[in-house]
Motif scaffolding. Structure first.
Motif, PDB file in Angstrom:
ATOM      1  N   VAL A 121       8.796  -1.645 -28.345  1.00 50.56           N
ATOM      2  CA  VAL A 121      10.242  -1.472 -28.408  1.00 50.56           C
ATOM      3  C   VAL A 121      10.893  -2.849 -28.362  1.00 50.56           C
ATOM      4  O   VAL A 121      10.596  -3.654 -27.481  1.00 50.56           O
ATOM      5  N   PHE A 122      11.767  -3.095 -29.308  1.00 49.06           N
ATOM      6  CA  PHE A 122      12.468  -4.372 -29.391  1.00 49.06           C
ATOM      7  C   PHE A 122      13.948  -4.153 -29.158  1.00 49.06           C
ATOM      8  O   PHE A 122      14.522  -3.185 -29.648  1.00 49.06           O
ATOM      9  N   TYR A 123      14.541  -5.064 -28.445  1.00 49.97           N
ATOM     10  CA  TYR A 123      15.981  -5.031 -28.205  1.00 49.97           C
ATOM     11  C   TYR A 123      16.568  -6.157 -29.026  1.00 49.97           C
ATOM     12  O   TYR A 123      16.263  -7.324 -28.808  1.00 49.97           O
ATOM     13  N   VAL A 124      17.405  -5.810 -29.970  1.00 51.69           N
ATOM     14  CA  VAL A 124      17.810  -6.809 -30.949  1.00 51.69           C
ATOM     15  C   VAL A 124      19.256  -6.561 -31.373  1.00 51.69           C
ATOM     16  O   VAL A 124      19.733  -5.431 -31.358  1.00 51.69           O
ATOM     17  N   SER A 125      19.925  -7.650 -31.719  1.00 50.85           N
ATOM     18  CA  SER A 125      21.297  -7.494 -32.196  1.00 50.85           C
ATOM     19  C   SER A 125      21.259  -6.938 -33.613  1.00 50.85           C
ATOM     20  O   SER A 125      20.282  -7.113 -34.336  1.00 50.85           O
ATOM     21  N   GLU A 126      22.346  -6.316 -33.986  1.00 48.17           N
ATOM     22  CA  GLU A 126      22.392  -5.622 -35.282  1.00 48.17           C
ATOM     23  C   GLU A 126      22.092  -6.579 -36.425  1.00 48.17           C
ATOM     24  O   GLU A 126      21.352  -6.257 -37.352  1.00 48.17           O
ATOM     25  N   LYS A 127      22.644  -7.767 -36.319  1.00 48.64           N
ATOM     26  CA  LYS A 127      22.495  -8.732 -37.421  1.00 48.64           C
ATOM     27  C   LYS A 127      21.028  -9.086 -37.617  1.00 48.64           C
ATOM     28  O   LYS A 127      20.508  -9.046 -38.730  1.00 48.64           O
ATOM     29  N   HIS A 128      20.367  -9.395 -36.511  1.00 47.64           N
ATOM     30  CA  HIS A 128      18.955  -9.789 -36.610  1.00 47.64           C
ATOM     31  C   HIS A 128      18.073  -8.621 -37.000  1.00 47.64           C
ATOM     32  O   HIS A 128      17.072  -8.792 -37.667  1.00 47.64           O
ATOM     33  N   MET A 129      18.487  -7.427 -36.561  1.00 46.95           N
ATOM     34  CA  MET A 129      17.718  -6.238 -36.921  1.00 46.95           C
ATOM     35  C   MET A 129      17.726  -6.041 -38.428  1.00 46.95           C
ATOM     36  O   MET A 129      16.709  -5.724 -39.042  1.00 46.95           O
ATOM     37  N   LYS A 130      18.872  -6.253 -39.026  1.00 49.59           N
ATOM     38  CA  LYS A 130      18.965  -6.050 -40.470  1.00 49.59           C
ATOM     39  C   LYS A 130      18.163  -7.098 -41.224  1.00 49.59           C
ATOM     40  O   LYS A 130      17.582  -6.813 -42.270  1.00 49.59           O
ATOM     41  N   LEU A 131      18.129  -8.303 -40.665  1.00 52.99           N
ATOM     42  CA  LEU A 131      17.300  -9.337 -41.284  1.00 52.99           C
ATOM     43  C   LEU A 131      15.830  -8.968 -41.186  1.00 52.99           C
ATOM     44  O   LEU A 131      15.072  -9.125 -42.149  1.00 52.99           O
ATOM     45  N   ALA A 132      15.456  -8.500 -40.015  1.00 50.82           N
ATOM     46  CA  ALA A 132      14.047  -8.135 -39.811  1.00 50.82           C
ATOM     47  C   ALA A 132      13.655  -6.967 -40.698  1.00 50.82           C
ATOM     48  O   ALA A 132      12.506  -6.845 -41.106  1.00 50.82           O
ATOM     49  N   ALA A 133      14.621  -6.123 -41.008  1.00 48.61           N
ATOM     50  CA  ALA A 133      14.336  -4.959 -41.843  1.00 48.61           C
ATOM     51  C   ALA A 133      13.936  -5.355 -43.251  1.00 48.61           C
ATOM     52  O   ALA A 133      13.329  -4.569 -43.969  1.00 48.61           O
ATOM     53  N   THR A 134      14.265  -6.584 -43.654  1.00 47.18           N
ATOM     54  CA  THR A 134      13.895  -7.009 -44.999  1.00 47.18           C
ATOM     55  C   THR A 134      12.424  -7.396 -45.087  1.00 47.18           C
ATOM     56  O   THR A 134      11.895  -7.536 -46.176  1.00 47.18           O
ATOM     57  N   MET A 135      11.769  -7.560 -43.938  1.00 48.48           N
ATOM     58  CA  MET A 135      10.352  -7.951 -43.965  1.00 48.48           C
ATOM     59  C   MET A 135       9.481  -6.757 -44.271  1.00 48.48           C
ATOM     60  O   MET A 135       9.806  -5.649 -43.874  1.00 48.48           O
TER      61      MET A 135
END
Lengths: 410, 181
Positions: free
Chosen positions: B44-58
């Motif tokens: 489980v990761f706790y992440v800000s929305e902005k970084h989450m969306k960036l990570a979603a591109t991986m």
């Protein structure tokens, strides 16, 4: 003469000027351009000074001129190709493409060997394909087909007699037995064929036939239940969940789907959902909801009814609550004032009457005559009873009063 | 990477609530931005929305970690284990804290349980088996634990008695480098 010379000079001048303006159809490059009219493509591998790209104004012109040269080369080449006319339209016949393009799709994998093929390889069995269709039959003294309708007919004729083996029942029909055996062989072969297909496609195979429900084996019963739930027209989509049934992923419809949430970008909705879940965590186990209370009451009532029913069917009359009295008997007794109905209901009715009379007396003494009346109910329908009693009682031969009771037509 | 399902959220919140109670709300709804929990490979990761969306591109198999790893679910998602990496986010909201003496800091950081002799202070009213944050005397959070005894019992306990069970400590950053991710 001078005018002519002037004229020709003039013309030459004009032509020279035009030539200068229009660029040549000749394209001279250090490395000649490779044209592939089949793909309508031109490849230019001449040296290209990339530093020109930095100059914003120049680069467009440079690139445009390179492009222009390439296209010019292609079109000049096209003019040298064969031409035709189809429907009075001129066409250039373009040869097949020369450039080798890479594969679009990956190289096909070799088909996996079927079960038989593996076995045949191991044992070194070779295919019997290409055998003769007809075989020499000594009995018929001719060539007969190896298989098929005609062969079956011939076999039947040949085997007009079937020996009964020593260990077999003399009254057994050997022909029927042979026919049954053949059917079974065909069915077995078909089953194996389908199983191989399923194995090859890696799809599950449906269970053989109908699952039995007369077993005590829980696993079999569970399996039968699951299959039956899905055996509706909508494949179990609208079947209500059974109490205590755990939805199994892959088996039950819509099982396991709650976990696969779509990846939402809406973080705010997620956080509000998370807050809701938080609230639910802290809720105490037993709630004071009216619904819960109602459920419990209903449960208790159902249990009581069940108990009473069980008692009624049990042996002892004392536990049952006395003699069995029918409803109709009680109704008759009350309507006919204890004349009709079964004995127990008549007895009870008379008892009741006596009690009421006593009460009426005592009440009458207290309140001075107004006590006995019962309040009228608002519902008119309830006042009218199920039965109509004749107003004039009839008398039997012995003189006993007999009221005729009819059921009211609703 | 996907958002947590309802059951998973419940299990995780229950665990976190042992340490910070109702203040979990402050993690969910923050004034300084939208933060969310995401689950990836049972972590489980706790992440800000902005970084989450960036990570979603991986691509999924290439993604290792993003934001802060809070903890890990077991394979059947029935249990949630908190990691030391969540300490920074839980320590400020802690309900019960245990302060240990300077001399015994090292003892705890080497994954030993907290004993009565190490104990400097403990929050009043800590019930037994409550989640505690263990801090040093300068109020620097050192790790997590579970109170072995309630605050009252601690007073009467002997010097060798265990006061708090060790669950995670800062030393893990060095010892279990590969397990942190």
């Amino acid at each position: 003469m001078m005018e002519e010379v002037d004229g020709t000079l003039r013309v030459q001048q004009i032509i020279a000027q035009a030539d200068r303006e229009l660029k040549s159809t000749q394209v001279d490059k250090d490395i000649p351009l490779e044209t592939d009219p089949g793909n309508l493509s031109v490849v230019d591998i001449n040296y290209f000074d990339e530093s020109c790209m930095r100059n914003v104004e120049e680069r467009e012109d440079i690139l445009a001129s390179i492009g222009r040269d390439s296209v010019q080369q292609l079109i000049s080449h096209m003019y040298s190709l064969q031409r035709t006319t189809i429907d009075n339209q001129p066409f250039i016949i373009v040869p097949n493409s020369v450039t080798k393009l890479p594969r679009e799709k990956p190289i096909p994998k070799p088909k996996p060997l079927t079960r038989w093929e593996k076995f045949a390889l191991e044992k070194g069995i070779k295919s019997k394909k290409g055998r003769d269709f007809k075989v020499w039959d000594d009995v018929a003294q001719e060539f007969v087909p190896r298989y098929g309708k005609l062969r079956v007919q011939l076999d039947k004729e040949k085997n007009w007699v079937m020996e009964v083996p020593d260990n077999a029942d003399p009254y057994e029909d050997q022909f029927a037995k042979a026919a049954e055996a053949k059917k079974e062989r065909i069915a077995k072969n078909e089953f194996q064929r389908l199983r191989n297909l399923a194995r090859a496609k890696k799809t599950g195979m449906p269970g053989v036939g109908v699952l039995r429900t007369d077993t005590h084996d829980t696993n079999e019963l569970k399996k039968a239940m699951h299959y039956s739930l899905a055996s509706t027209a909508s494949l179990g989509k609208f079947q209500p969940a059974l109490r205590g049934e755990v939805p199994v992923k892959g088996f039950t419809y819509n099982a396991g789907k709650s976990v696969d949430k779509p990846f939402t970008g809406d973080v705010r909705a997620e956080s509000s959902n998370a807050m809701k879940i938080l609230g639910r965590i802290n809720r105490p186990e037993l709630s004071n909801d009216q619904d819960v209370i109602k459920k419990m009451e209903k449960k208790i009532l159902d249990e009581e009814i069940e108990e009473r029913r069980a008692l009624k069917l049990s042996g002892r009359r004392s536990k049952r609550g006395g003699r069995l009295v029918s409803k109709s008997g009680a109704a008759l007794a009350s309507l006919t004032e204890g004349q009709m109905g079964d004995r127990t209901s008549r007895k009870r009715y008379l008892e009741k009457q006596r009690q009421q009379a006593e009460e009426a007396k005592t009440k009458g003494k207290k309140s001075g005559g107004k006590g006995g009346k019962t309040p009228k109910t608002g519902n008119k329908r309830k006042d009218k009873s199920l039965f109509i009693v004749s107003k004039k009682p009839m008398r039997t031969a012995s003189g006993r009063i007999k009221n005729v009771v009819k059921k009211r037509q609703r | 990477m996907r958002p947590l399902s309802d059951t998973e959220t419940k299990v995780m919140f229950k665990k976190i609530m042992k340490y910070i109670g109702e203040r979990v709300k402050l993690l969910i709804k923050r004034p300084d931005g939208n933060y969310c929990f995401r689950i990836h490979n049972n972590r489980v990761f706790y992440v800000s929305e902005k970084h989450m969306k960036l990570a979603a591109t991986m691509p999924k198999d290439m993604l290792v970690s993003f934001g802060v790893i809070f903890g890990k679910f077991t394979k059947t998602k029935k249990l949630f284990f908190l990691h030391i990496t969540a300490l920074d986010y839980l320590a400020p909201y802690a309900q019960s804290k245990v302060w240990i003496k300077e001399s015994s800091e090292q003892h705890f950081l080497y994954a030993n349980h907290v004993m009565k002799s190490d104990l400097a202070r403990i929050t009043d009213g800590t019930p037994r088996n409550a989640g505690v944050i263990i801090c040093n005397s300068k109020d620097v959070p050192l790790g997590f634990g579970v109170a072995a005894k309630s605050a009252l019992e601690c007073r009467h306990a002997g010097p060798v008695a265990i006061v708090a069970f060790h669950q995670a400590d800062l030393g893990e950053y060095i010892r279990d480098e590969d397990k942190i991710i």
